[in-house]
Design a protein around this motif. Structure first.
Motif, PDB file in Angstrom:
ATOM      1  N   ALA A  54       0.834  -1.205   0.000  1.00  0.00           N
ATOM      2  CA  ALA A  54       0.000   0.000   0.000  1.00  0.00           C
ATOM      3  C   ALA A  54       0.868   1.254   0.000  1.00  0.00           C
ATOM      4  CB  ALA A  54      -0.923  -0.001   1.220  1.00  0.00           C
ATOM      5  N   LEU A  55       2.198   1.072   0.049  1.00  0.00           N
ATOM      6  CA  LEU A  55       3.110   2.213   0.053  1.00  0.00           C
ATOM      7  C   LEU A  55       3.211   2.836  -1.334  1.00  0.00           C
ATOM      8  CD1 LEU A  55       6.063   0.656   2.134  1.00  0.00           C
ATOM      9  CD2 LEU A  55       4.229   2.142   2.969  1.00  0.00           C
ATOM     10  N   THR A  56       3.605   4.097  -1.386  1.00  0.00           N
ATOM     11  CA  THR A  56       3.896   4.730  -2.665  1.00  0.00           C
ATOM     12  C   THR A  56       5.151   4.094  -3.267  1.00  0.00           C
ATOM     13  OG1 THR A  56       5.322   6.427  -1.693  1.00  0.00           O
ATOM     14  CG2 THR A  56       2.947   6.916  -1.825  1.00  0.00           C
ATOM     15  N   THR A  57       5.376   4.333  -4.535  1.00  0.00           N
ATOM     16  CA  THR A  57       6.545   3.761  -5.208  1.00  0.00           C
ATOM     17  C   THR A  57       7.837   4.174  -4.523  1.00  0.00           C
ATOM     18  OG1 THR A  57       5.369   3.747  -7.331  1.00  0.00           O
ATOM     19  CG2 THR A  57       7.769   3.612  -7.406  1.00  0.00           C
ATOM     20  N   ASP A  58       7.936   5.437  -4.158  1.00  0.00           N
ATOM     21  CA  ASP A  58       9.154   5.927  -3.505  1.00  0.00           C
ATOM     22  C   ASP A  58       9.347   5.292  -2.135  1.00  0.00           C
ATOM     23  OD1 ASP A  58       9.752   7.496  -5.666  1.00  0.00           O
ATOM     24  OD2 ASP A  58       9.036   9.371  -4.778  1.00  0.00           O
ATOM     25  N   ARG A  59       8.273   5.180  -1.362  1.00  0.00           N
ATOM     26  CA  ARG A  59       8.389   4.596  -0.028  1.00  0.00           C
ATOM     27  C   ARG A  59       8.677   3.101  -0.099  1.00  0.00           C
ATOM     28  NH1 ARG A  59       3.920   5.492   4.105  1.00  0.00           N
ATOM     29  NH2 ARG A  59       5.548   4.592   5.417  1.00  0.00           N
ATOM     30  N   LEU A  60       8.145   2.430  -1.127  1.00  0.00           N
ATOM     31  CA  LEU A  60       8.433   1.009  -1.299  1.00  0.00           C
ATOM     32  C   LEU A  60       9.904   0.807  -1.640  1.00  0.00           C
ATOM     33  CD1 LEU A  60       7.395  -1.894  -1.397  1.00  0.00           C
ATOM     34  CD2 LEU A  60       6.809  -1.526  -3.809  1.00  0.00           C
ATOM     35  N   ALA A  61      10.445   1.679  -2.473  1.00  0.00           N
ATOM     36  CA  ALA A  61      11.871   1.604  -2.802  1.00  0.00           C
ATOM     37  C   ALA A  61      12.715   1.827  -1.556  1.00  0.00           C
ATOM     38  CB  ALA A  61      12.212   2.629  -3.878  1.00  0.00           C
ATOM     39  N   GLU A  62      12.306   2.759  -0.709  1.00  0.00           N
ATOM     40  CA  GLU A  62      13.022   3.021   0.540  1.00  0.00           C
ATOM     41  C   GLU A  62      12.922   1.820   1.481  1.00  0.00           C
ATOM     42  OE1 GLU A  62      15.120   4.482   3.660  1.00  0.00           O
ATOM     43  OE2 GLU A  62      15.081   5.174   1.579  1.00  0.00           O
ATOM     44  N   PHE A  63      11.755   1.197   1.511  1.00  0.00           N
ATOM     45  CA  PHE A  63      11.579  -0.017   2.322  1.00  0.00           C
ATOM     46  C   PHE A  63      12.557  -1.100   1.889  1.00  0.00           C
ATOM     47  CE2 PHE A  63       9.721  -4.307   2.138  1.00  0.00           C
ATOM     48  CZ  PHE A  63       9.626  -4.597   3.486  1.00  0.00           C
ATOM     49  N   ARG A  64      12.657  -1.332   0.584  1.00  0.00           N
ATOM     50  CA  ARG A  64      13.570  -2.360   0.089  1.00  0.00           C
ATOM     51  C   ARG A  64      15.020  -2.032   0.453  1.00  0.00           C
ATOM     52  NH1 ARG A  64      10.191  -2.335  -4.715  1.00  0.00           N
ATOM     53  NH2 ARG A  64      11.643  -0.849  -5.652  1.00  0.00           N
ATOM     54  N   LEU A  65      15.379  -0.767   0.347  1.00  0.00           N
ATOM     55  CA  LEU A  65      16.762  -0.367   0.589  1.00  0.00           C
ATOM     56  C   LEU A  65      17.123  -0.404   2.067  1.00  0.00           C
ATOM     57  CD1 LEU A  65      19.371   0.665  -0.717  1.00  0.00           C
ATOM     58  CD2 LEU A  65      18.475   3.000  -0.500  1.00  0.00           C
ATOM     59  N   SER A  66      16.181  -0.040   2.930  1.00  0.00           N
ATOM     60  CA  SER A  66      16.502   0.112   4.350  1.00  0.00           C
ATOM     61  C   SER A  66      16.152  -1.108   5.201  1.00  0.00           C
ATOM     62  CB  SER A  66      15.776   1.333   4.922  1.00  0.00           C
ATOM     63  OG  SER A  66      14.366   1.158   4.851  1.00  0.00           O
ATOM     64  N   THR A  67      15.178  -1.891   4.772  1.00  0.00           N
ATOM     65  CA  THR A  67      14.652  -2.968   5.618  1.00  0.00           C
ATOM     66  C   THR A  67      15.017  -4.356   5.127  1.00  0.00           C
ATOM     67  OG1 THR A  67      12.764  -1.537   6.150  1.00  0.00           O
ATOM     68  CG2 THR A  67      12.538  -3.857   6.697  1.00  0.00           C
ATOM     69  N   ILE A  68      15.204  -4.511   3.829  1.00  0.00           N
ATOM     70  CA  ILE A  68      15.423  -5.827   3.237  1.00  0.00           C
ATOM     71  C   ILE A  68      16.874  -5.996   2.790  1.00  0.00           C
ATOM     72  CG2 ILE A  68      14.803  -7.371   1.329  1.00  0.00           C
ATOM     73  CD1 ILE A  68      12.548  -7.079   3.288  1.00  0.00           C
TER      74      ILE A  68
END
Length: 210
Positions: A54-68
């Motif tokens: 449900a995140l925006t594209t930018d926030r999803l990219a940040e999630f992948r970079l910071s959390t995964i």
């Protein structure tokens, strides 16, 4: 084709969770959805209570970079970059200074037992060494979730067990969850919990509780 069907699962910080099953059973597809790479057609992927899709594209990219942190089956090291440069990529993507990123990468290479291989190109490394470089790259950003796709598929039995033992001892902690897809029964002893996947479904737990 539906690769994953009606799957429900919970993973916890501080555990190493294996998802086992034959090739084509949907294991890698499931991890791709959990890691924010492949969008599911239905359902939710909740990380700390938040639906990542449900995140925006930018926030999803940040999630992948910071959390995964993702360790791919074939390592995906850049052949023209040194091992230190390969490991530094997540920091560079976060716009950290180049020299500082390389220095930090060397520290992580030392953690995985490759202290003196920072200037070496991947082609000069063994399969086990390449896997350790991939692990260092995956954890340098401090991810809460480390995902490993068939981490021992290209390794002999002794090297594979050594890598997984290292990950459990040095990488797993109470603030990190490690998800491993595998059909290599030789490493099952290192799992805290094992779930079985077949034909897109998670079935009974092989070890531990679902």
């Amino acid at each position: 084709m539906t690769a994953v069907k009606e799957v429900g699962m919970v993973a916890h910080y501080g555990e190493m969770l294996f998802i086992v099953g034959p090739s084509g059973s949907g294991k890698t597809t499931l991890l791709s959805m959990i890691s924010g790479i492949l969008r599911p057609n239905a359902g939710k992927v909740l990380v700390k209570g938040e639906d990542i899709w449900a995140l925006t594209t930018d926030r999803l990219a940040e999630f992948r970079l910071s959390t995964i942190g993702f360790v791919f089956q074939d390592y995906h090291l850049f052949p023209r970059l040194t091992t230190a440069e390969n490991v530094a990529i997540p920091l560079i993507l976060k716009q950290k200074n180049w020299n500082e990123s390389i220095a930090e990468a060397r520290k992580y290479l030392e953690i995985v037992g490759l202290k003196d291989r920072g200037e070496t190109l991947p082609v000069k490394l063994s399969g086990g060494e390449q896997q350790r470089v991939a692990i260092a790259r995956a954890i340098i950003g401090g991810p809460e979730i480390l995902i490993m796709d068939e981490p021992t598929a290209s390794l002999d039995g002794d090297t594979g067990r050594m890598i997984i033992a290292f990950v459990k001892e040095k990488v797993l902690n109470e603030k990190r969850c490690i998800l491993i897809v595998t059909h290599d029964a030789r490493i099952n002893e290192y799992a805290d919990r094992i779930l079985n996947m077949e034909d897109g479904h998670l079935t009974n737990a092989v070890k531990g509780n679902e």
